[in-house]
Design a protein around this motif. Sequence first.
Motif, short mmCIF file in Angstrom:
data_model
loop_
_atom_site.label_atom_id
_atom_site.label_comp_id
_atom_site.label_asym_id
_atom_site.label_seq_id
_atom_site.Cartn_x
_atom_site.Cartn_y
_atom_site.Cartn_z
N ARG A 40 0.81 -1.22 0.00
CA ARG A 40 0.00 0.00 0.00
C ARG A 40 0.84 1.27 0.00
O ARG A 40 0.32 2.36 0.19
N GLY A 79 -8.32 1.41 3.22
CA GLY A 79 -7.64 1.72 1.97
C GLY A 79 -8.06 0.80 0.84
O GLY A 79 -8.29 1.24 -0.30
N VAL A 128 -9.74 2.00 -2.68
CA VAL A 128 -9.10 1.69 -3.96
C VAL A 128 -10.05 0.89 -4.86
O VAL A 128 -10.13 1.12 -6.06
N TYR A 181 -3.43 2.58 -5.09
CA TYR A 181 -2.77 3.30 -4.00
C TYR A 181 -1.83 4.34 -4.59
O TYR A 181 -1.47 4.28 -5.77
N TYR A 206 -6.42 9.80 6.16
CA TYR A 206 -5.98 8.74 5.25
C TYR A 206 -6.72 8.81 3.92
O TYR A 206 -6.16 8.50 2.86
N LEU A 221 -4.89 9.10 0.02
CA LEU A 221 -5.22 8.31 -1.16
C LEU A 221 -5.86 9.17 -2.25
O LEU A 221 -5.60 8.96 -3.44
N ASP A 271 -4.68 9.85 -6.19
CA ASP A 271 -5.53 9.67 -7.35
C ASP A 271 -5.56 10.93 -8.21
O ASP A 271 -5.48 10.86 -9.44
#
Length: 378
Positions: free
Chosen positions: A56, A80, A84, A91, A139, A143, A147
Amino acid sequence: MEADEDLAPLMQSRRVREAVVSDDAEGSQSEARQQMRAWREKFGTERYRPDADAERNLIMLTSLADESHELMRRDLSRQGDWLVEHLFSAYPDDEVLLVLVDPADGSKVFTQRDVAGFYEHSKRRLVAQGTGFTLRHEYVHALHYGDMERRQQLHAFWVLEGLAALFEYYDYEPDGSITFLACAREEQMQRLLASSSLIRWRDLFSMSQMNFVAKGRNTYAHARSIFQFLAERGHLDAWYRAYVETFDEDSTGAKAFEIVFGQPIERIERRWQEWLRDRPRRPYALRDDQMALGIEPRPNENHDGVKILNVLPDTPAADAGLRRGDVIIAIDGETTPDFLDLRYRLMRIEPGASITIRYRRDEAFESVVIRPQRLSSP
């Protein structure tokens, strides 16, 4: 220290991972590992132990006991992986450093009132005070920024904060789906609704970061509520796909709503208002028929569980031998970083059912089976 049997192999491997991360960091030039070295030099290498999740792209520094650390790592992995699979497709390409701040350093790191975490994308660094809602919020940012970087997009600020706020409180259903839970932000929305003070969607969608933050108590509540509405209608995944696909045409997100719902944005906004009016008031408030342990809780300075301030006599907690100062870290394997997490765990318990409580007493971790009773029980 007595270890949970399921976590024991992981705790053993943490010591191996710690040695590997420390060795690798010496020669690594990644931003996250440079930040890790700088943090440990500033705050101490003994308290902040390193760990890594290569799958990750996550580097971790915490001062948590091994078992609490592994529970945090497991929860982040689950969160996560869901993000995803449903939203962000992968990730981050670059490693991210996650730091859980030791209580002794809290006042040095968090100098602003009501700030208990932040994510700095330029440093690839996430800093949080505990393992609960703030960590879950930040968190998502880590992520999400990964992206956006892949897509070469910078999403509207309400989207960034609304998605992160949505994941502050949630629970997994048996089929793996997520139910997003109410919190204080929903109470604020009920107050705004009652006073006819709702912010128009188009105004919220086009709001600058400065204005959004300045009106934070209301704007964060609005943004979370809109995404919870999307999720409960089963449109969260589809909306995000439509948003990134039409981003160049409309970065506010309004067009994505119209694509997903097949209606003008004003009609969708009215549907959201109707949904909001039908929401239960304070769904997490204590009720007479709710199952309870018989404790008075307080925040835990390590921010990995709920600390017992007092155990009421003749209650399940007293009968089980729980004491003042014990820290409840999990119920039936699901973590309880703060009191609202604990309350939601208890709300799901059927009358007469027994639960396994995992708790920390001083440095030792122990388990006990308890059968909660109704608050109204004599």
